[in-house]
Design a protein around this motif. Sequence first.
Motif, mmCIF file in Angstrom:
data_model
loop_
_atom_site.group_PDB
_atom_site.id
_atom_site.type_symbol
_atom_site.label_atom_id
_atom_site.label_comp_id
_atom_site.label_asym_id
_atom_site.label_seq_id
_atom_site.Cartn_x
_atom_site.Cartn_y
_atom_site.Cartn_z
ATOM 1 N N ASP A 458 31.965 49.710 34.685
ATOM 2 C CA ASP A 458 31.739 48.747 33.599
ATOM 3 C C ASP A 458 32.572 47.488 33.841
ATOM 4 O O ASP A 458 32.115 46.357 33.617
ATOM 5 C CB ASP A 458 32.013 49.354 32.223
ATOM 6 N N GLY A 459 33.791 47.668 34.358
ATOM 7 C CA GLY A 459 34.619 46.515 34.679
ATOM 8 C C GLY A 459 33.986 45.691 35.786
ATOM 9 O O GLY A 459 33.858 44.465 35.677
ATOM 10 N N ASN A 487 32.905 53.872 31.330
ATOM 11 C CA ASN A 487 33.993 54.739 30.835
ATOM 12 C C ASN A 487 34.882 53.959 29.857
ATOM 13 O O ASN A 487 36.038 54.295 29.662
ATOM 14 C CB ASN A 487 34.794 55.346 31.991
ATOM 15 N N GLY A 489 36.239 51.017 29.968
ATOM 16 C CA GLY A 489 37.416 50.275 30.413
ATOM 17 C C GLY A 489 37.722 50.433 31.886
ATOM 18 O O GLY A 489 36.891 50.891 32.666
ATOM 19 N N TRP A 490 38.917 50.054 32.219
ATOM 20 C CA TRP A 490 39.390 50.104 33.604
ATOM 21 C C TRP A 490 40.228 51.368 33.796
ATOM 22 O O TRP A 490 41.390 51.433 33.352
ATOM 23 C CB TRP A 490 40.292 48.907 33.901
ATOM 24 N N ALA A 491 39.674 52.343 34.467
ATOM 25 C CA ALA A 491 40.449 53.561 34.734
ATOM 26 C C ALA A 491 41.491 53.304 35.819
ATOM 27 O O ALA A 491 42.580 53.887 35.807
ATOM 28 C CB ALA A 491 39.517 54.690 35.151
HETATM 29 MG MG LIG Z 1 35.456 51.542 33.888
#
Ligand SMILES: [Mg+2]
Length: 570
Positions: A458-459, A487, A489-491
């Motif tokens: 997604d990022g 997810n 955000g940024w994992a």
């Molecule tokens: Mg992500």
Amino acid sequence: MYTASTAFLEALWEAGVSYVFANLGSDHPPIIESLAEAKASGRTLPKLITCPTEMVALSAAQGFAQASGRAQAVIVHVECGTQSLAGAVHNAANGRAPVLIFAGMSPFTQEGEMRGTRNEYIHWIQDIFDQRGLVRGYMRYENEIRTGRNVKQVVFRAMQFANSDPKGPVYLTAAREVMEEEVSPVTLPLEEWKPISPCAIPPVDVAALVEDLLNASYPLVVTSYLGRNTRAVDELVRLCRRLAIGVLESVPKCVNFPVDDPLYLGNLWSEPYQNAALEKADLVLTLDSDVPWIPLYNKPAKGAKVYQIDVDPLKERRPLWYIPSQRAFRADMAIALQQINEYLSRATIDERVVEKRREHYNQMNQARQAELREQEQSSGDVITPEYLTARVRHHTDRNTVFLIEGVTNNRAIFDHLFASQPASVLTSGGGSLGWNGGAAVGVKMALPSKAVVCLTGDGAYMFSVPSSVHWMSQRYRAPFLQVVYNNRGWAAPRFATLSVHPNGYASRTEDIGACFDPPPDYAGIAAAAGGAFAQIVRHPSQLDPALANAMKILRTEQRSVVLDVWVPRA
Ligand SMILES: [Mg+2]
Ligand SMILES: Cc1ncc(C[n+]2csc(CCOP(=O)(O)OP(=O)(O)O)c2C)c(N)n1
């Protein structure tokens, strides 16, 4: 009228450039004039593709080159446009993708001395001392075109660099007065400006290497991007099957080896543990790899012999880089492996040794296969990245090119996509996120009969400037499917923090500043910008119908699709 700009564009066309991915400005009137004049007079020049964002322009040119092997051009506006190329410069350089970037420069006269002289406020603002210095560290070659009289020579030389191993981006600049200069047409014999010939291993060293391969107990290949050279894949298969050599990928950039082969042993990322195959190997061939292992966690056993063969073995642009190796060779992998296979065809091979190796690697392969089958089962109400990838695999066929920018899900994607066909997987080649959207437009333009499918975080989706990408996709009829592994955000920054501070304050913090919850309507952005079909998929029961519908739209309509698929939270 025949100007330096006409000669420049003609040189690009002669050098195989069909498209100029452009973001225009006040430095480009001579180029715009040349293109318009060419249209009126029937002169053939490359087609201009309007790119609302420079990063997307360069990513599209990179994608086109990755898919076709043919370098295209990018035109940007002076130093600001150069800066807006942003991380795409890093990706093209690290991915060793050939592309020619041209940026104008502020006019160098201000009182009407020459055509093109300064006549707008901005010409004083955009004059800087070292424009080429902005990108010098990334370019294979950079230069200023100083006169219209040798534009073609400079363009051909730049293209020679871009297309010679190690390939990469090149950057040319010119001030407006120079591009306005009227010149006489020049014809150059293109066959005298070919890329330099690829390298081979010195024949005497081939013999020593093959001897070592025959004498080793458990030889292993580690590779990352050998498959960019598709002819090298067949040669690697031939070698590995003949001698039962295991194949491990480290941060794979493409299909290097058929993943359904019993000698395939999986892929390494930054996992903090020792890989069993690498630990056991007594001879390692690192073939076309920038980072064959992370030595802090994982490396060959002490005493193992390491041979390195690479298109760029010194990693000439890296300040810190080394792997201890017995011998290192600069070579084209298809040629090097062909040399090894040829030598091997005359060698005496102890079949018992080969059988022992084959058993060893087949066992490892089978254990891995069982684990993968287990991981990709549906688990209740959640869509895991493994399950999602397995369903993507199910709904796509051999006519698909996958663009992968899945970040922390890259491992799940590579493991479960099961792509075995050379050239069916592309990646940015670098680490600056946001390549996949622009690249998809370029790939589709290069390969119109292929289905183009991006698997993106997604990022990474947001980094790719989807508003520009989807406008271009619609405008230039370059439809593709983007599956967003959402997810929320940024994992990656969380993983990075935990790997350095496993029990720190941040480990007990819910939101470390890397969370998009609630997230934007990712698919809706593409629908608004370029009429893409948009769908959010939150439940496993929606996934198969959504993927089937997406592939149908790709086949039957000139329309992109974005599926925003919710996987567990980062
Ligand atoms: Mg992500
Ligand atoms: C241009 C750019 N900016 C920042 C980063 C640092 N970075 C690395 S991974 C990452 C998060 C990516 O998020 P996403 O695509 O959602 O993947 P996830 O980490 O969630 O798997 C960031 C911000 C980067 N690699 N490139």
